[in-house]
Design a protein around this motif. Structure first.
Motif, short mmCIF file in Angstrom:
data_model
loop_
_atom_site.label_atom_id
_atom_site.label_comp_id
_atom_site.label_asym_id
_atom_site.label_seq_id
_atom_site.Cartn_x
_atom_site.Cartn_y
_atom_site.Cartn_z
N LEU A 110 84.26 18.77 12.75
CA LEU A 110 85.03 18.84 11.50
C LEU A 110 86.06 19.97 11.57
O LEU A 110 87.17 19.83 11.05
N MET A 124 89.51 19.65 3.16
CA MET A 124 88.25 20.30 3.50
C MET A 124 88.11 21.69 2.89
O MET A 124 87.00 22.09 2.50
N ILE A 167 82.93 25.46 10.41
CA ILE A 167 84.11 24.62 10.23
C ILE A 167 85.36 25.49 10.11
O ILE A 167 86.38 25.24 10.77
#
Length: 279
Positions: A110, A124, A167
């Motif tokens: 991700l 995100m 991430i």
């Protein structure tokens, strides 16, 4: 003017109840996989005598870091064994290793996606802000509803809580790779996969390792909270000390958590520093 309250909590409750009914097969499968993973790690470590594990860890830390940290690690592990918290520590270690592994398996791809797509990055970041600012206790509610009590919901909540730094820092590391190097790779006809594997990820590895370090530390911070829903390990010792007002029991459990945290933190930092020197 009185505004009508939006039933946000009811909407979330409806989604959770729907998932319980229609995705029960998925939760059962996840439960089986996680139980096998955690129990496998526990079985491997508990099958080996503590003294042998301490010696092996001493050698490994000396090789990865330095002699001083190796000696401190051995003393800390001997202290855990002396406080008769070895088995609880192995349970905690299994939970941390399993949750960290799952967080990395999901978080690193991700992070790469957010680095390569501006749309994914913009989508995100608010979600990661939400995950990091939401109180950790809130994650326990759906975890218990989906998986019941035990290690599985504890690991589920831990993964959600610990994944955001992985991430963020993976995406940051790849975005910070000098554009000149990427352009040079393009000039030599490198494919997207070759650029990622041979240039971007190796150069971003120190930043990615910092994300791994934060992931491990956040997993450890969930130990006591996860014990509230039956995750076991050292968190149970601290929780028992708190519920009984047993200072000795609570302090020893907390000390064992601190020892594990310091060891894991220093080892991962040493790996990061060595990688920076190589780069």
């Amino acid at each position: 003017m009185i505004l009508t309250k939006l039933p946000i909590g009811l909407w979330v409750e409806f989604i959770v109840e729907w998932a319980q009914i229609h995705l029960e097969w998925l939760f059962d499968f996840i439960t089986m996989v996680i139980k096998l993973l955690v129990s496998g790690i526990e079985t491997i470590f508990l099958a080996v005598p503590p003294l042998i594990i301490i010696v092996l860890v001493f050698i490994l830390v000396w090789f990865v870091a330095n002699r001083g940290l190796a000696i401190g690690t051995a003393i800390g592990l001997f202290l855990i064994q002396n406080m008769q918290l070895w088995e609880a520590s192995i349970e905690t270690l299994a939970l941390i290793l399993a949750s960290t592994a799952l967080a990395l398996v999901m978080g690193i791809p991700l992070g790469i996606l957010t680095a390569r797509s501006d749309f994914a990055h913009k989508l995100m970041m608010p979600l990661l802000d939400f995950m990091q600012t939401m109180p950790a206790f809130v994650y326990l509610i759906p975890a218990v509803l989906f998986f019941g009590l035990g290690q599985v919901p504890g690991l589920f909540a831990t993964v959600i809580f610990a994944m955001p730094p992985t991430i963020r820092l993976t995406g940051l590391g790849i975005r910070q790779v000098p554009a000149e190097l990427v352009e040079a790779a393009d000039a030599f006809g490198s494919t997207e996969w070759q650029k990622l594997v041979r240039i971007q990820v190796p150069l971003a590895l120190p930043t990615i390792m910092a994300g791994v370090n934060q992931c491990i530390m956040l997993s450890l911070s969930m130990v006591v909270i996860a014990a509230m829903i039956g995750a076991g390990g050292l968190g149970t010792e601290v929780l028992a000390g708190l519920s009984r007002i047993d200072i000795a029991k609570g302090f020893e459990g907390g000390l064992a958590i601190v020892i594990m945290a310091v060891i894991l933190d220093r080892v991962t930092q040493s790996l990061t520093e060595k990688r920076k020197i190589k780069v």
